[in-house]
Design an enzyme around this catalytic site. Structure first.
Site, short mmCIF file in Angstrom:
data_model
loop_
_atom_site.label_atom_id
_atom_site.label_comp_id
_atom_site.label_asym_id
_atom_site.label_seq_id
_atom_site.Cartn_x
_atom_site.Cartn_y
_atom_site.Cartn_z
N GLN A 109 0.83 -1.20 0.00
CA GLN A 109 0.00 0.00 0.00
C GLN A 109 0.87 1.25 0.00
O GLN A 109 1.69 1.44 0.90
CB GLN A 109 -0.91 -0.03 1.23
CG GLN A 109 -1.50 1.31 1.66
CD GLN A 109 -2.54 1.84 0.70
OE1 GLN A 109 -2.21 2.64 -0.16
NE2 GLN A 109 -3.76 1.38 0.83
N GLY A 158 -22.04 1.97 12.24
CA GLY A 158 -21.43 0.79 11.64
C GLY A 158 -20.68 1.16 10.36
O GLY A 158 -20.61 2.32 9.98
N GLY A 161 -9.96 0.34 1.13
CA GLY A 161 -10.71 0.54 2.38
C GLY A 161 -9.89 0.36 3.64
O GLY A 161 -10.45 0.13 4.72
N GLU A 162 -8.55 0.51 3.55
CA GLU A 162 -7.73 0.32 4.75
C GLU A 162 -8.07 1.32 5.84
O GLU A 162 -8.01 1.00 7.04
CB GLU A 162 -6.24 0.42 4.40
CG GLU A 162 -5.34 0.18 5.61
CD GLU A 162 -3.86 0.19 5.27
OE1 GLU A 162 -3.05 0.39 6.21
OE2 GLU A 162 -3.51 0.01 4.10
N ARG A 210 -11.01 2.50 6.64
CA ARG A 210 -12.17 1.99 7.37
C ARG A 210 -11.80 0.82 8.27
O ARG A 210 -12.31 0.67 9.39
CB ARG A 210 -13.26 1.56 6.38
CG ARG A 210 -14.15 2.71 5.90
CD ARG A 210 -14.98 2.29 4.70
NE ARG A 210 -14.16 2.29 3.49
CZ ARG A 210 -14.46 1.61 2.40
NH1 ARG A 210 -15.54 0.86 2.38
NH2 ARG A 210 -13.70 1.67 1.34
N GLU A 213 -6.75 4.82 -5.64
CA GLU A 213 -7.58 5.15 -4.48
C GLU A 213 -6.96 6.29 -3.68
O GLU A 213 -7.64 7.23 -3.26
CB GLU A 213 -7.72 3.90 -3.59
CG GLU A 213 -8.54 4.16 -2.31
CD GLU A 213 -8.38 3.05 -1.29
OE1 GLU A 213 -9.22 2.97 -0.40
OE2 GLU A 213 -7.40 2.29 -1.39
N ASN A 214 -5.64 6.23 -3.50
CA ASN A 214 -4.97 7.27 -2.72
C ASN A 214 -4.96 8.60 -3.43
O ASN A 214 -5.15 9.66 -2.81
CB ASN A 214 -3.53 6.83 -2.41
CG ASN A 214 -3.48 5.75 -1.35
OD1 ASN A 214 -4.33 5.72 -0.48
ND2 ASN A 214 -2.53 4.86 -1.43
N ARG A 263 -8.04 10.67 -2.90
CA ARG A 263 -8.38 11.17 -1.57
C ARG A 263 -8.21 12.68 -1.49
O ARG A 263 -7.22 13.23 -1.96
CB ARG A 263 -7.53 10.49 -0.51
CG ARG A 263 -7.79 9.01 -0.37
CD ARG A 263 -7.26 8.49 0.95
NE ARG A 263 -7.86 9.23 2.06
CZ ARG A 263 -9.08 9.00 2.54
NH1 ARG A 263 -9.84 8.10 1.98
NH2 ARG A 263 -9.54 9.70 3.54
N ALA A 264 -9.15 13.34 -0.85
CA ALA A 264 -9.13 14.80 -0.76
C ALA A 264 -8.03 15.30 0.17
O ALA A 264 -7.52 16.40 0.01
CB ALA A 264 -10.49 15.31 -0.28
#
Length: 299
Positions: A51, A72, A92-93, A95, A126-127, A130-131
């Site tokens: 990652q 949840g 989703g790491e 989360r 994914e990274n 990210r904002a």
């Protein structure tokens, strides 16, 4: 019904459906039985060791953990199965980490079959999406996509909804000294400060001055210009006034040939009687600089 992602965007096997991680998890879940959501014990889930994102802000994780305690985990993680019966996180790491803080015993996941290459590509994308990603982390993501998967700046711009100039400007930050890069990564310097330091002769020295004095980006730009002016004056004083830079016809002809080849102005400074010299290529825009970089790298 969820529309399938546009395969022309070139990120392989519908990876564009995973770009936003949470927002488009439903699109992944709609791809048949293999994408069915299931609950997995949290101890059987572990992060991807490759990652790219290594830093997770504690405050953000605490906020997410509080939300998870109350509501949840609303969106499932994307994972792939390992041979030993455990599962590796594809997306989703964050989360997963927050769920541990919230002391959850199991998590909703979608199990997908991805190769090692695809897992890395999804993690990088994914990274980048990210904002809260800082400029250096974002630039490193772009560089990984280019180095590992051969993505061009144009391809990344189209797939990620960014302008090519935005990607090109961030990539140039990686040319700064490592200590300056660390300052940007740690939030001591902004991306604007870092961009202003790119042409500096001694970026680290100026970066320390900026941090110590709390200088603005505009003040940083002025500092870099002042440094450049001082360097020019020193060079002029060091050069004997009696020496006149006269170029022979062969050197001028070579300058003309090289200028025509690269499409930019080329200057050759070769002092008579010496083996070494200096070759300068003048570019007029960021596009020309990108073209020159591709030529030099064989791209």
């Amino acid at each position: 019904m969820v529309d399938k992602p546009d395969r022309k965007r070139g990120l392989g096997r519908g990876l564009s459906a995973l770009m936003a991680d949470v927002a488009e998890t439903e699109a992944v879940a709609a791809k048949g039985p293999a994408a069915a959501e299931q609950m997995i014990p949290i101890e059987r889930i572990s992060p991807n060791p490759e990652q790219p994102r290594k830093r997770f802000e504690k405050g953000d994780l605490d906020d997410l953990a509080a939300s998870i305690r109350e509501k949840g985990v609303i969106q499932p993680l994307i994972v792939r199965a390992r041979d030993d019966g455990s599962f590796e996180i594809v997306a989703g790491e964050r989360r997963w980490r927050a769920a541990q803080l919230a002391q959850l015993h199991e998590l909703p996941v979608i199990v997908r079959d991805f190769t090692d290459v695809e897992v890395l590509e999804v993690a990088i994308i994914e990274n980048i999406q990210r904002a809260d990603l800082n400029a250096i982390e974002e630039a490193a993501g772009y560089r990984q996509l280019m180095d590992k998967f051969g993505h061009t700046q144009e391809k990344m711009a189209e797939a990620l909804g960014k302008s090519r100039s935005h990607i090109a400007n961030l990539l140039r930050l990686l040319n700064l000294p490592e200590l300056v890069i660390d300052m940007v990564r740690d939030g001591e310097l902004s991306a604007g400060h870092a961009r202003a330091l790119i042409p500096a002769q001694d970026p680290l020295k100026l970066a320390r001055q900026i941090v110590k004095g709390g200088l603005s980006v505009r003040a940083t730009e002025a500092l870099v210009k002042k440094e450049a002016s001082a360097g020019t004056e020193t060079e002029t004083k060091a050069r004997p006034s009696s020496v006149k830079d006269e170029k022979d016809a062969d050197t001028k002809a070579l300058e003309g040939d090289l200028s025509a080849s690269v499409g930019m102005k080329v200057r050759i400074d070769h002092k008579p009687g010496q083996e070494g010299g200096q070759l300068t290529v003048q570019y007029k825009s960021l596009d020309e600089l990108d073209t020159l970089c591709r030529m030099l790298s064989g791209g």
